[in-house]
Design a protein around this motif. Structure first.
Motif, PDB file in Angstrom:
ATOM      1  N   ARG A 138      20.580  22.948 -17.204  1.00  0.00           N
ATOM      2  CA  ARG A 138      21.467  22.409 -18.239  1.00  0.00           C
ATOM      3  C   ARG A 138      20.701  21.889 -19.451  1.00  0.00           C
ATOM      4  NH1 ARG A 138      23.664  22.396 -13.370  1.00  0.00           N
ATOM      5  NH2 ARG A 138      25.929  22.536 -13.139  1.00  0.00           N
ATOM      6  N   GLY A 139      19.414  22.234 -19.560  1.00  0.00           N
ATOM      7  CA  GLY A 139      18.682  21.959 -20.783  1.00  0.00           C
ATOM      8  C   GLY A 139      17.835  20.708 -20.807  1.00  0.00           C
ATOM      9  N   ILE A 140      17.535  20.116 -19.644  1.00  0.00           N
ATOM     10  CA  ILE A 140      16.710  18.907 -19.597  1.00  0.00           C
ATOM     11  C   ILE A 140      15.232  19.298 -19.484  1.00  0.00           C
ATOM     12  CG2 ILE A 140      16.201  16.798 -18.316  1.00  0.00           C
ATOM     13  CD1 ILE A 140      18.855  16.773 -19.849  1.00  0.00           C
ATOM     14  N   ASP A 141      14.371  18.520 -20.165  1.00  0.00           N
ATOM     15  CA  ASP A 141      12.938  18.830 -20.242  1.00  0.00           C
ATOM     16  C   ASP A 141      12.042  17.879 -19.457  1.00  0.00           C
ATOM     17  OD1 ASP A 141      13.377  20.871 -22.360  1.00  0.00           O
ATOM     18  OD2 ASP A 141      13.899  19.119 -23.578  1.00  0.00           O
ATOM     19  N   MET A 142      12.480  16.644 -19.226  1.00  0.00           N
ATOM     20  CA  MET A 142      11.612  15.630 -18.637  1.00  0.00           C
ATOM     21  C   MET A 142      12.376  14.801 -17.614  1.00  0.00           C
ATOM     22  SD  MET A 142       9.823  14.370 -22.200  1.00  0.00           S
ATOM     23  CE  MET A 142       8.765  13.141 -21.426  1.00  0.00           C
ATOM     24  N   PHE A 143      11.651  14.364 -16.580  1.00  0.00           N
ATOM     25  CA  PHE A 143      12.247  13.585 -15.496  1.00  0.00           C
ATOM     26  C   PHE A 143      11.252  12.540 -15.008  1.00  0.00           C
ATOM     27  CE2 PHE A 143      13.764  17.940 -15.348  1.00  0.00           C
ATOM     28  CZ  PHE A 143      15.127  17.826 -15.191  1.00  0.00           C
ATOM     29  N   ASP A 144      11.785  11.499 -14.365  1.00  0.00           N
ATOM     30  CA  ASP A 144      10.951  10.572 -13.600  1.00  0.00           C
ATOM     31  C   ASP A 144      11.763  10.077 -12.421  1.00  0.00           C
ATOM     32  OD1 ASP A 144      11.576   7.332 -13.804  1.00  0.00           O
ATOM     33  OD2 ASP A 144      12.559   8.515 -15.361  1.00  0.00           O
ATOM     34  N   CYS A 145      11.093   9.700 -11.346  1.00  0.00           N
ATOM     35  CA  CYS A 145      11.772   9.125 -10.201  1.00  0.00           C
ATOM     36  C   CYS A 145      10.732   8.591  -9.221  1.00  0.00           C
ATOM     37  CB  CYS A 145      12.644  10.181  -9.505  1.00  0.00           C
ATOM     38  SG  CYS A 145      13.765   9.487  -8.268  1.00  0.00           S
ATOM     39  N   VAL A 146      11.075   7.507  -8.521  1.00  0.00           N
ATOM     40  CA  VAL A 146      10.184   6.963  -7.501  1.00  0.00           C
ATOM     41  C   VAL A 146      10.330   7.696  -6.169  1.00  0.00           C
ATOM     42  CG1 VAL A 146      10.212   4.661  -8.534  1.00  0.00           C
ATOM     43  CG2 VAL A 146      11.890   5.232  -6.769  1.00  0.00           C
ATOM     44  N   MET A 147      11.257   8.623  -6.076  1.00  0.00           N
ATOM     45  CA  MET A 147      11.608   9.236  -4.802  1.00  0.00           C
ATOM     46  C   MET A 147      10.429   9.900  -4.076  1.00  0.00           C
ATOM     47  SD  MET A 147      14.877  11.671  -4.017  1.00  0.00           S
ATOM     48  CE  MET A 147      16.000  10.359  -4.505  1.00  0.00           C
ATOM     49  N   PRO A 148       9.553  10.660  -4.749  1.00  0.00           N
ATOM     50  CA  PRO A 148       8.470  11.307  -4.002  1.00  0.00           C
ATOM     51  C   PRO A 148       7.596  10.319  -3.224  1.00  0.00           C
ATOM     52  CG  PRO A 148       8.648  12.263  -6.184  1.00  0.00           C
ATOM     53  CD  PRO A 148       9.548  11.058  -6.166  1.00  0.00           C
ATOM     54  N   THR A 149       7.201   9.226  -3.847  1.00  0.00           N
ATOM     55  CA  THR A 149       6.346   8.264  -3.157  1.00  0.00           C
ATOM     56  C   THR A 149       7.156   7.340  -2.245  1.00  0.00           C
ATOM     57  OG1 THR A 149       6.402   6.915  -5.174  1.00  0.00           O
ATOM     58  CG2 THR A 149       4.460   8.297  -4.816  1.00  0.00           C
ATOM     59  N   ARG A 150       8.335   6.928  -2.683  1.00  0.00           N
ATOM     60  CA  ARG A 150       9.151   6.047  -1.835  1.00  0.00           C
ATOM     61  C   ARG A 150       9.547   6.751  -0.551  1.00  0.00           C
ATOM     62  NH1 ARG A 150      14.173   3.229  -4.588  1.00  0.00           N
ATOM     63  NH2 ARG A 150      12.509   1.822  -5.306  1.00  0.00           N
ATOM     64  N   ASN A 151      10.025   7.985  -0.653  1.00  0.00           N
ATOM     65  CA  ASN A 151      10.408   8.712   0.550  1.00  0.00           C
ATOM     66  C   ASN A 151       9.194   9.021   1.417  1.00  0.00           C
ATOM     67  OD1 ASN A 151      12.895   8.668  -0.753  1.00  0.00           O
ATOM     68  ND2 ASN A 151      13.441  10.729  -0.099  1.00  0.00           N
ATOM     69  N   GLY A 152       8.048   9.285   0.770  1.00  0.00           N
ATOM     70  CA  GLY A 152       6.832   9.521   1.536  1.00  0.00           C
ATOM     71  C   GLY A 152       6.466   8.322   2.385  1.00  0.00           C
ATOM     72  N   ARG A 153       6.638   7.123   1.852  1.00  0.00           N
ATOM     73  CA  ARG A 153       6.324   5.914   2.613  1.00  0.00           C
ATOM     74  C   ARG A 153       7.285   5.715   3.776  1.00  0.00           C
ATOM     75  NH1 ARG A 153       6.050   4.001  -2.602  1.00  0.00           N
ATOM     76  NH2 ARG A 153       7.844   2.588  -2.374  1.00  0.00           N
ATOM     77  N   HIS A 154       8.410   6.415   3.757  1.00  0.00           N
ATOM     78  CA  HIS A 154       9.395   6.297   4.836  1.00  0.00           C
ATOM     79  C   HIS A 154       9.454   7.547   5.704  1.00  0.00           C
ATOM     80  CE1 HIS A 154      10.701   3.031   2.137  1.00  0.00           C
ATOM     81  NE2 HIS A 154      11.124   2.466   3.244  1.00  0.00           N
ATOM     82  N   GLY A 155       8.389   8.351   5.656  1.00  0.00           N
ATOM     83  CA  GLY A 155       8.277   9.475   6.585  1.00  0.00           C
ATOM     84  C   GLY A 155       8.993  10.739   6.184  1.00  0.00           C
ATOM     85  N   MET A 156       9.380  10.855   4.903  1.00  0.00           N
ATOM     86  CA  MET A 156      10.104  12.038   4.442  1.00  0.00           C
ATOM     87  C   MET A 156       9.197  12.928   3.598  1.00  0.00           C
ATOM     88  SD  MET A 156      13.068  11.373   5.772  1.00  0.00           S
ATOM     89  CE  MET A 156      14.152  12.560   4.993  1.00  0.00           C
ATOM     90  N   ALA A 157       9.253  14.216   3.880  1.00  0.00           N
ATOM     91  CA  ALA A 157       8.460  15.187   3.122  1.00  0.00           C
ATOM     92  C   ALA A 157       9.384  16.144   2.386  1.00  0.00           C
ATOM     93  CB  ALA A 157       7.540  15.978   4.046  1.00  0.00           C
ATOM     94  N   PHE A 158       9.065  16.429   1.113  1.00  0.00           N
ATOM     95  CA  PHE A 158       9.774  17.447   0.341  1.00  0.00           C
ATOM     96  C   PHE A 158       8.983  18.744   0.409  1.00  0.00           C
ATOM     97  CE2 PHE A 158      11.325  13.540  -1.716  1.00  0.00           C
ATOM     98  CZ  PHE A 158      12.687  13.779  -1.660  1.00  0.00           C
ATOM     99  N   THR A 159       9.668  19.832   0.742  1.00  0.00           N
ATOM    100  CA  THR A 159       9.017  21.138   0.864  1.00  0.00           C
ATOM    101  C   THR A 159       9.946  22.222   0.335  1.00  0.00           C
ATOM    102  OG1 THR A 159       9.900  21.842   3.020  1.00  0.00           O
ATOM    103  CG2 THR A 159       8.066  20.268   3.052  1.00  0.00           C
ATOM    104  N   ARG A 160       9.427  23.441   0.278  1.00  0.00           N
ATOM    105  CA  ARG A 160      10.277  24.564  -0.143  1.00  0.00           C
ATOM    106  C   ARG A 160      11.329  24.902   0.904  1.00  0.00           C
ATOM    107  NH1 ARG A 160       7.899  29.772   1.687  1.00  0.00           N
ATOM    108  NH2 ARG A 160       6.009  29.294   2.885  1.00  0.00           N
ATOM    109  N   PHE A 161      11.235  24.273   2.071  1.00  0.00           N
ATOM    110  CA  PHE A 161      12.247  24.436   3.117  1.00  0.00           C
ATOM    111  C   PHE A 161      13.259  23.293   3.110  1.00  0.00           C
ATOM    112  CE2 PHE A 161       8.084  25.918   4.795  1.00  0.00           C
ATOM    113  CZ  PHE A 161       8.325  27.280   4.698  1.00  0.00           C
ATOM    114  N   GLY A 162      13.201  22.455   2.090  1.00  0.00           N
ATOM    115  CA  GLY A 162      14.062  21.297   2.040  1.00  0.00           C
ATOM    116  C   GLY A 162      13.314  20.047   2.461  1.00  0.00           C
TER     117      GLY A 162
END
Length: 377
Positions: free
Chosen positions: A262-286
């Protein structure tokens, strides 16, 4: 008075865009995801890890840094890039969101917002002018106007009042920014909650004031994803095509994929590190929850094709063990894995847009996440 444009639009595929944003500390490839260094540090990671993962730009939190160690102190120590040794492009938010979410006894008036520090209760006033002053002392490449963010759902009257106040603060922020070094940038922030006409009014008002770039704020604050995407669709067409667009505080990989469409160029979020500290991994499999017992005997890596060593070399069983044992190493490894995945997703989107195959990439990526979700049940 018009502002210099530091953004070069290199290509489009539908509404998706790819470009380059030039700052005093380096060039940012867009679409870009900015990892969040809340207090001048990336939780669980060294700055070199963030750089090696592919990040061009990071975000620092004005609210936290102005309270501790203090903007004046950081300035005396050479600015945020030197203080942290990140050394690359950096955006700072205005502090407004944290005031609304963290501060005690806050009171919003026309002049600004007064609040008590969540650290020691000290009374502080943050005005549009002070927010710009603090960010200039920090030495960030991109500063944000002070705005008022309203959590959703909210009454229309409250949303409209905050939007109009944010527009008036945008004018004051722009005036306070005059005299800043030519390489520095100031972004305005579109508000308006979940009301389409208010989003359009805000976007048009900001465009009339004129900024180096434009953010869409006040989303990912309790509303469904469909509402968030609808508000992007309302605001984006009213923003200058040649200027960068930044969706604040968002989000999941799926959010990023759909917002880029939809035309957005930039993002920020604490989710990658916050979720990592809680045992969650983001991958190409979800997303994969390493706390689940099913991983205890699984010798497979998270992704044998990943370019990030921790995702490719450690077994799911070992990561599960670290997470369940509360070992700091588990949080560190998963935070790095997540930052690296987000950066690889952005790089893949940039390549797909440049190659004119973004829609195909979008469908393929969503199908991969869906298959992973089914397989993990």
């Amino acid at each position: 008075m018009s502002l210099a444009n530091h953004f070069e639009l290199l290509g489009r595929d539908g509404d998706a865009r790819t470009g380059l944003l030039t700052t005093a500390h380096g060039t940012v490839r867009t679409p870009a995801f900015m990892p969040v260094g809340t207090q001048g540090a990336m939780k669980g990671l060294q700055w070199q890890d963030v750089r090696d993962a592919g990040a061009d730009i990071v975000l620092g939190n004005t609210y936290h840094l102005m309270l501790r160690p203090g903007a004046e102190r950081i300035h005396e120590l050479g600015g945020l890039q030197k203080f942290t040794r990140w050394g690359g492009p950096m955006l700072t938010d205005s502090g407004g969101f944290q005031v609304m979410s963290l501060a005690q006894l806050r009171k919003v008036k026309e002049q600004g917002v007064t609040f008590r520090s969540h650290i020691d209760g000290t009374a502080i006033e943050l005005t549009p002018e002070r927010a710009i002053e603090v960010q200039r002392l920090l030495g960030s490449d991109i500063a944000m106007q002070l705005d008022e963010c309203v959590r959703l759902p909210a009454e229309r009257g409250d949303i409209e009042r905050a939007m109009q106040l944010s527009l008036r603060w945008a004018e004051r922020s722009r005036r306070a920014f005059e005299g800043a070094p030519a390489a520095n940038m100031l972004f305005g922030i579109v508000q308006g909650g979940d009301i389409p006409e208010l989003r359009r009014t805000s976007a048009c008002g900001l465009t009339g004031i004129g900024f180096h770039g434009y953010a869409i704020g006040g989303l990912a604050v309790g509303e469904p994803q469909a509402t968030m995407l609808a508000m992007i669709e309302e605001a984006a067409p009213w923003l200058p095509m040649e200027r960068p667009r930044y969706l604040m505080g968002v989000g999941t990989p799926h959010d990023l994929l759909e917002a880029v469409a939809r035309g957005i160029d930039m993002f920020d979020c604490v989710m990658p590190t916050r979720n990592g500290r809680h045992g969650m991994a983001f991958t190409r499999f979800g997303q994969i929850n390493l706390r689940n017992a099913r991983h205890a005997d699984d010798p497979r890596p998270l992704d044998e094709e990943s370019s990030w060593p921790a995702a490719r070399d450690y077994s799911r069983a070992y990561l599960h063990h670290l997470v369940r044992s509360g070992e700091t190493l588990g949080a560190m490894l998963l935070s790095g894995i997540n930052i690296a995945y987000y950066q690889s997703l952005m790089q893949a989107m940039r390549s797909a847009i440049a190659g004119g195959v973004f829609q195909e990439f979008r469908e393929r990526t969503r199908e991969g996440w869906a298959r992973g979700d089914i397989a993990s049940r």
